[in-house]
Enzyme design. Structure first.
Site, PDB file in Angstrom:
ATOM      1  N   CYS B 158       0.810  -1.217   0.000  1.00  0.00           N
ATOM      2  CA  CYS B 158       0.000   0.000   0.000  1.00  0.00           C
ATOM      3  C   CYS B 158       0.843   1.267   0.000  1.00  0.00           C
ATOM      4  CB  CYS B 158      -0.981  -0.044   1.162  1.00  0.00           C
ATOM      5  SG  CYS B 158      -2.082  -1.468   0.999  1.00  0.00           S
ATOM      6  N   HIS B 298      -1.328   8.106   6.418  1.00  0.00           N
ATOM      7  CA  HIS B 298      -1.757   6.835   5.827  1.00  0.00           C
ATOM      8  C   HIS B 298      -3.148   6.503   6.371  1.00  0.00           C
ATOM      9  CE1 HIS B 298      -1.130   3.181   3.630  1.00  0.00           C
ATOM     10  NE2 HIS B 298      -1.266   2.413   4.701  1.00  0.00           N
ATOM     11  N   GLU B 309       0.825   5.028  13.792  1.00  0.00           N
ATOM     12  CA  GLU B 309       1.044   6.302  13.096  1.00  0.00           C
ATOM     13  C   GLU B 309       0.795   7.487  14.027  1.00  0.00           C
ATOM     14  OE1 GLU B 309      -1.172   6.709   9.462  1.00  0.00           O
ATOM     15  OE2 GLU B 309       0.167   8.284   8.724  1.00  0.00           O
ATOM     16  N   LYS B 328      -8.744   8.354   3.634  1.00  0.00           N
ATOM     17  CA  LYS B 328      -9.383   7.031   3.587  1.00  0.00           C
ATOM     18  C   LYS B 328     -10.758   7.018   4.247  1.00  0.00           C
ATOM     19  CE  LYS B 328      -5.074   4.417   3.054  1.00  0.00           C
ATOM     20  NZ  LYS B 328      -4.076   5.513   3.128  1.00  0.00           N
ATOM     21  N   HIS B 333      -9.618   2.445   1.320  1.00  0.00           N
ATOM     22  CA  HIS B 333      -8.189   2.174   1.130  1.00  0.00           C
ATOM     23  C   HIS B 333      -7.966   1.687  -0.301  1.00  0.00           C
ATOM     24  CE1 HIS B 333      -4.121   1.305   1.646  1.00  0.00           C
ATOM     25  NE2 HIS B 333      -4.132   0.623   2.783  1.00  0.00           N
ATOM     26  N   PHE B 393       2.068  -3.573   3.773  1.00  0.00           N
ATOM     27  CA  PHE B 393       2.417  -4.914   4.240  1.00  0.00           C
ATOM     28  C   PHE B 393       3.842  -5.223   3.787  1.00  0.00           C
ATOM     29  CE2 PHE B 393      -2.109  -6.983   4.293  1.00  0.00           C
ATOM     30  CZ  PHE B 393      -2.465  -6.178   5.359  1.00  0.00           C
TER      31      PHE B 393
END
Lengths: 88, 405
Positions: B158, B298, B309, B328, B333, B393
């Site tokens: 991502c 993010h 985060e 998001k 996402h 990931f």
């Protein structure tokens, strides 16, 4: 034009026009797939599409750009057991 | 010290917020969630997604392209028009294409695999591999644009779209091209991906209230909503852009990339890798944490990401508390596209002096408290330096630093 004998050809024209974006005015029975600017992948994809459309074992190993629209239409018709259906 | 300034001269966006930059910007600024029940996911444990609405204008040769590549081609048209390059007045050998993706043409792969299993091998499309292979979105884009510079894809899950922008930046600074069309694309709202993400507990289960399912940093967040889309930015060396009369929208002044080396999917709980990426981007930009006026986070809406985060933002920016937005909440996402979409939104935030809110953020929990999440309404604020965070990931962390021209 005998409508009963033109359904395959008509459907082929629709597939060429809609999916492969060939201008309808360029499609005629004598035009080869090369003439219609279908590359090797497009020719095989056309066969796969027609095979699914008509549920016939259309052999894409015989596919080539030299074939005309009428040839392809006739090949489907023969597999349906009615050669006349492929002709316009 | 950077040898060449890198300018963003064009943006193209295709997102669940809409087709085009203005549609997406308006959806994000309105805090309007795109999450809906998805008929293609019926029967799965989670049936929500954020889909790109049907385009009014479809790119040609649809049968050749995976869904994600179609988004990419649409985004490219807008990005090039925005950069004043719609007429392709360029040396095609000096134009690069860099595309980030997490999953390549997964929609094509799943569709053709179903055909193989249900109808037999004779029905498998000859375009399966040319549509699926993870390099092929870039390949198709280069083909459609007729450009012959470097073309490649980046894959850092991502963070892929942000990694593509960094790679493009490096290509420009190395002199490998004069123009880079770079960004990301993904179309992973597929049955296999939805089932797999659900199995690992990553997706929101708020199916009774789809519009409030994606809620970054909120105390009631319970996972992300699967999205799709694409963004492309046109990057050039500033001198090149100005020589052709293009007005840069923003400058990409720094970037940082690190790895967590912690866990296959979970971020480092303290966000050590993200913190190092931020520090790298700031050092690259010759800036300090106190210079940061805004963070496009993010912010996935998963418990683990947002905790890590928020921890980094709280600690690293303790004296200044820059306002934080996660797109998001509105867009879901968008996977490998997210880093590029959010970089584009950061450019717009800088260019327009307007900070969008984080949709669905109502209140933090203990793990996300202490950061200034923008909520409710837009904030008008002129920015000097903004960051865009991306995590993936595999422990990938990328951070972009952007400034006004």
């Amino acid at each position: 034009m005998d409508h009963d004998h033109t359904d395959i050809y008509a459907r082929l024209v629709t597939v060429l026009s809609d999916k492969f974006e060939v201008p309808a005015d360029r499609i005629n029975e004598a035009a080869t797939l090369d003439d219609l600017e279908l590359d090797s992948l497009a020719v095989v994809e056309l066969y796969v599409t027609l095979q699914e459309e008509w549920q016939v074992p259309l052999d894409d190993s015989t596919a080539s750009g030299d074939l005309t629209v009428a040839d392809v239409s006739r090949a489907v018709a023969e597999l349906l057991g009615d050669p006349d259906r492929g002709a316009a | 010290m950077r040898t060449e300034e890198i300018a963003v001269t064009g943006i193209g966006l295709v997102t669940p917020g809409g087709i085009g930059t203005e549609a997406t910007w308006e959806a994000v600024c309105a805090g309007r969630s795109a999450a809906r029940p998805d008929p293609t996911l019926q029967g799965l444990p989670v049936t929500l997604s954020c889909r790109v609405p049907p385009p009014e204008k479809r790119p040609g040769r649809l049968w050749r392209h995976d869904r994600g590549t179609r988004f990419l081609l649409l985004a490219a048209e807008e990005a090039l028009a925005s950069a004043g390059l719609a007429g392709r007045h360029w040396d095609p050998a000096r134009v690069a294409v860099v595309v980030g993706t997490a999953a390549g043409g997964i929609d094509t792969l799943e569709t053709q695999h179903r055909k193989l299993l249900t109808a037999g091998h004779t029905t498998v499309s000859p375009m399966t591999l040319p549509a699926f292979l993870p390099n092929m979105a870039a390949g198709h884009l280069a083909l459609e644009l007729g450009v012959r510079g470097p073309s490649l894809q980046t894959s850092t899950a991502c963070a892929s779209g942000a990694t593509a922008l960094i790679t493009a930046c490096l290509l420009l600074q190395a002199g490998a091209c004069d123009i880079a069309v770079a960004g990301g694309t993904d179309a992973m709202a597929t049955p296999l991906c939805a089932a797999a993400f659900a199995k690992m507990g990553a997706l929101s289960r708020r199916e009774h209230d789809p519009g409030r399912a994606s809620r970054p940093f909120d105390k009631e967040r319970d996972g992300f909503v699967l999205g799709e889309g694409s963004a492309l930015l046109v990057l050039e060396r500033r001198r090149h852009a100005e020589a052709r009369g293009a007005g840069p929208l923003a400058l990409l002044v720094g970037h940082g990339s690190t790895s967590d080396a912690h866990h296959p999917t979970a971020p480092h709980p303290g966000g050590a890798g993200l913190r190092a990426a931020i520090e790298g981007a700031l050092a690259d930009a010759g800036a300090h944490a106190d210079d940061v006026d805004h963070i496009n986070a993010h912010g996935t809406s998963t418990p683990l990401n947002d905790r890590a985060e928020a921890s980094v933002i709280r600690d690293l920016f303790a004296t200044r508390h820059p306002p934080v937005t996660s797109a998001k909440g509105a867009l879901g996402h968008t996977m490998g596209a997210a880093g590029a979409i959010e970089a584009a939104l950061t450019v717009l935030t800088i260019a327009r002096g307007v900070i969008p809110p984080t949709a669905n953020f109502e209140a933090p929990d203990d793990t996300t408290a202490g950061i200034d999440v923008v909520t409710g309404a837009l904030r008008n604020q002129r920015l000097g330096l903004a960051l865009s965070h991306s995590l993936g990931f595999g422990g990938h962390n990328t951070v972009l630093a952007l400034t006004p021209v």
